[in-house]
Design a protein around this motif. Structure first.
Motif, PDB file in Angstrom:
ATOM      1  N   GLU A   1      68.092  24.505  26.704  1.00 29.77           N
ATOM      2  CA  GLU A   1      68.920  25.123  25.676  1.00 29.77           C
ATOM      3  C   GLU A   1      70.382  24.799  25.943  1.00 29.77           C
ATOM      4  O   GLU A   1      70.791  24.668  27.098  1.00 29.77           O
ATOM      5  CB  GLU A   1      68.710  26.647  25.715  1.00 29.77           C
ATOM      6  CG  GLU A   1      69.360  27.409  24.593  1.00 29.77           C
ATOM      7  CD  GLU A   1      69.074  28.902  24.704  1.00 29.77           C
ATOM      8  OE1 GLU A   1      69.967  29.674  24.333  1.00 29.77           O
ATOM      9  OE2 GLU A   1      67.988  29.281  25.166  1.00 29.77           O
TER      10      GLU A   1
ATOM     11  N   CYS B   1      74.583  24.988  29.503  1.00 30.60           N
ATOM     12  CA  CYS B   1      73.209  24.534  29.294  1.00 30.60           C
ATOM     13  C   CYS B   1      72.251  25.389  30.117  1.00 30.60           C
ATOM     14  O   CYS B   1      72.606  25.840  31.201  1.00 30.60           O
ATOM     15  CB  CYS B   1      73.043  23.081  29.740  1.00 30.60           C
ATOM     16  SG  CYS B   1      74.023  21.895  28.819  1.00 30.60           S
ATOM     17  N   LYS B   2      71.075  25.589  29.577  1.00 34.12           N
ATOM     18  CA  LYS B   2      70.002  26.199  30.360  1.00 34.12           C
ATOM     19  C   LYS B   2      69.031  25.093  30.711  1.00 34.12           C
ATOM     20  O   LYS B   2      68.585  24.357  29.848  1.00 34.12           O
ATOM     21  CB  LYS B   2      69.310  27.300  29.555  1.00 34.12           C
ATOM     22  CG  LYS B   2      70.183  28.523  29.346  1.00 34.12           C
ATOM     23  CD  LYS B   2      69.425  29.628  28.681  1.00 34.12           C
ATOM     24  CE  LYS B   2      70.332  30.827  28.452  1.00 34.12           C
ATOM     25  NZ  LYS B   2      69.645  31.887  27.709  1.00 34.12           N
TER      26      LYS B   2
END
Length: 163
Positions: free
Chosen positions: A102, A158-159
């Protein structure tokens, strides 16, 4: 015109006789199938991938074989040390894959810059990587390299997942 009388002598060569060639008839191969085999094959056709994976693991554990090892001649061979002991011990994983799961929409440009610095992707490919998720950014890399890249990506919103 005068012709010369040329006499040619013919020599006789002895040739060893050839061995008689055997002629063989092609015998059609006959495959005998039992009803039990047909039934098992039909059941295997209905399995999902998850069920097939569980079946392979179960067969490996039950019969002490390794389905991933190439075996010649169509024979199944027992894995070394299958008699007991540490048969269930798993090897430590050395290569990892870093996956972007993500991205924060407000930090997308910064994420694209980090993706470009970590890989050899161009601007368009890096943009596609950040927008079309999940994306494998590093494949088959040491754990330390993946963790360092994960840290850089998470700083930019960001994941990530380490697979």
């Amino acid at each position: 015109m005068m012709m010369k009388n040329v006499s040619r002598t013919m020599t006789t060569r002895t040739v060893a006789p050839r061995p008689a060639m055997r002629r063989t008839r092609a015998v059609p191969s006959v495959v005998v199938k039992s009803a039990a085999t047909d039934e098992i094959v039909e059941k295997l056709k209905d399995l999902t991938l998850l069920e097939a994976s569980e079946l392979v693991k179960s067969i490996e554990e039950t019969f002490g074989v390794d389905a991933s090892a190439p075996v010649g001649g169509g024979m199944m061979m027992a894995a070394p040390g299958a008699g007991g002991g540490d048969a269930g011990a798993a090897e430590e994983k050395t290569d990892f894959t870093l996956q972007i799961v993500e991205v924060d929409a407000s930090k997308r440009i910064a994420a694209i810059k980090v993706v470009r610095s970590l890989t050899s992707l161009g601007l368009k490919e890096a943009k596609d990587a950040v927008t079309n998720l999940p994306f494998d950014i590093l494949k088959d890399q040491p754990k330390e390299a993946c963790e360092e890249a994960q840290k850089q990506l998470e700083e930019q919103g960001c994941k990530c997942a380490l697979v």
